[in-house]
Scaffold this active site. Sequence first.
Site, PDB file in Angstrom:
ATOM      1  N   HIS A  27       0.826  -1.206   0.000  1.00 38.22           N
ATOM      2  CA  HIS A  27       0.000   0.000   0.000  1.00 38.22           C
ATOM      3  C   HIS A  27       0.862   1.259   0.000  1.00 38.22           C
ATOM      4  O   HIS A  27       2.021   1.248   0.425  1.00 38.22           O
ATOM      5  CB  HIS A  27      -0.931  -0.005   1.205  1.00 38.22           C
TER       6      HIS A  27
ATOM      7  N   GLU B 156       0.765   3.982   1.808  1.00 35.00           N
ATOM      8  CA  GLU B 156       1.222   4.414   3.132  1.00 35.00           C
ATOM      9  C   GLU B 156       2.412   3.573   3.581  1.00 35.00           C
ATOM     10  O   GLU B 156       3.385   4.091   4.129  1.00 35.00           O
ATOM     11  CB  GLU B 156       0.088   4.266   4.168  1.00 35.00           C
TER      12      GLU B 156
ATOM     13  N   CYS C 145      -6.034   1.253   5.518  1.00 33.28           N
ATOM     14  CA  CYS C 145      -6.558  -0.034   5.969  1.00 33.28           C
ATOM     15  C   CYS C 145      -5.956  -0.338   7.344  1.00 33.28           C
ATOM     16  O   CYS C 145      -5.097   0.396   7.832  1.00 33.28           O
ATOM     17  CB  CYS C 145      -6.184  -1.137   4.966  1.00 33.28           C
TER      18      CYS C 145
ATOM     19  N   CYS D  59      -2.064  -0.712   7.348  1.00 30.63           N
ATOM     20  CA  CYS D  59      -1.409   0.588   7.265  1.00 30.63           C
ATOM     21  C   CYS D  59      -1.577   1.362   8.574  1.00 30.63           C
ATOM     22  O   CYS D  59      -0.643   2.021   9.032  1.00 30.63           O
ATOM     23  CB  CYS D  59      -1.959   1.395   6.092  1.00 30.63           C
TER      24      CYS D  59
END
Length: 149
Positions: A77, A79, A105, A108
């Site tokens: 992801h 992040e 999410c 993260c």
Amino acid sequence: MRPNWDEYFMEMAEIVKTRSTCLRRKVGAVIVKNKRLLSTGYNGAPSNTAHCLDIGCLREERKIPSGERHELCRGIHAEQNAIIQAAYHGVSIEGAVLYCTLQPCVLCAKMIINAGIEKIYCKGSYPDELSMNLLKEAKIEVIQFDNID
């Protein structure tokens, strides 16, 4: 019209997401401290591995709904990539602000908490209630950028 600082950094996140190699959604993230850009990240496969753009999406093939079974994805992801890039280059992000084109999410969120990020500006929502609960419990301010005038 000159953007304010939050608009400026969110626009950077929007530009960063154009590098994404994910077939499902493109996400960008930037980490900022004292109005200085520290790190960027977008979602895509790890370095030196095939991109979903080239070989297809396992999640699509298996019809896995968004927000579920994160482990069944080649991608990292945005992040996560921003946090990893900061660590890789020896840049402290403790006390920083994260601007992201999508709500984090739970995976993260846990990384954000332990990285010492203090505030998140995000666009949109993600079907992950645990993420928002953990961020709230950790006293990390989450601001929905879509709702800012």
